[in-house]
Design an enzyme around this catalytic site. Structure first.
Site, PDB file in Angstrom:
ATOM      1  N   ILE A 117      15.703 -52.445 -13.906  1.00 13.34           N
ATOM      2  CA  ILE A 117      16.716 -53.488 -13.131  1.00 13.34           C
ATOM      3  C   ILE A 117      17.082 -54.461 -14.143  1.00 13.34           C
ATOM      4  CG2 ILE A 117      14.676 -54.818 -12.378  1.00 13.34           C
ATOM      5  CD1 ILE A 117      16.203 -55.322  -9.712  1.00 13.34           C
ATOM      6  N   CYS A 118      18.219 -55.042 -13.973  1.00 14.07           N
ATOM      7  CA  CYS A 118      18.850 -56.204 -14.466  1.00 14.07           C
ATOM      8  C   CYS A 118      19.099 -56.040 -16.117  1.00 14.07           C
ATOM      9  CB  CYS A 118      17.843 -57.527 -14.232  1.00 14.07           C
ATOM     10  SG  CYS A 118      18.799 -58.884 -14.641  1.00 14.07           S
TER      11      CYS A 118
END
Length: 180
Positions: free
Chosen positions: A105-106
């Site tokens: 994620i991210c």
């Protein structure tokens, strides 16, 4: 299923560690905090220090073979540090070589770029990584969560903390299917 959560000694975005960790626990999995050094890691709430967490295993002393899947939380500094650590990069690459599911994620896909495992894949991330991912041979999409099964394993990616609910639901489901 044992799930490795790979983080640097400092710089992980706390909510991107704790929410997926709790989702794994709630689904009956065993999350294991893996880092490049023993002791504790320092999490952050964006740029501010947050909590510390005890390291369970050290990269270089474990392999992907010991886990059913890998979660890579974000934070800007976390993946930037991991991608400069040869053992961390090799650990990530090992999951792809063994066909085990991975969730990131991210900013976490920076570590995937360094491991050279995004070529030919479709994924999402924090928008500032789009060019890096394209340059590494991936197709970048702006979606809340993306599952890519092009390659030896399934890869689940999300953009940001606001996507955590979808990210957690999706990676837990994908990991369960892969364990099946």
């Amino acid at each position: 299923m044992r799930i490795a959560f790979l983080v640097a000694p400092e710089g992980v975005e706390q909510v991107e560690l704790t929410d997926p960790w709790q989702a794994a626990v709630d689904a009956g999995h065993e999350p294991v905090l893996v880092s490049t050094e023993p002791g504790e890691i320092q999490a952050f709430n964006h740029l501010d220090k947050a909590d510390t967490f005890r390291v369970d295993e050290v990269v270089g002393e474990v392999s992907a073979e010991s886990f059913g899947g890998l979660v890579l939380p974000g934070g800007v500094a976390n993946p930037d540090f991991l991608r400069t650590d040869d053992k961390a990069v090799a650990f990530v690459k090992d999951f792809f070589e063994q066909g085990r599911p991975v969730a990131a994620i991210c900013h976490a896909p920076w570590t995937l770029v360094e491991a050279d495992v995004v070529r030919g894949r479709v994924l999402t991330s924090w928008p500032s990584l789009a060019t890096d991912l394209r340059n590494a041979g991936a197709t970048w999409v702006d979606e809340q969560v993306k599952i890519c099964d092009h390659g030896p394993n399934k890869l689940v990616t999300s953009r940001k903390p606001d996507d955590l609910k979808a990210f957690c639901e999706t990676f837990v489901d994908v990991f369960a299917q892969e364990a099946g």
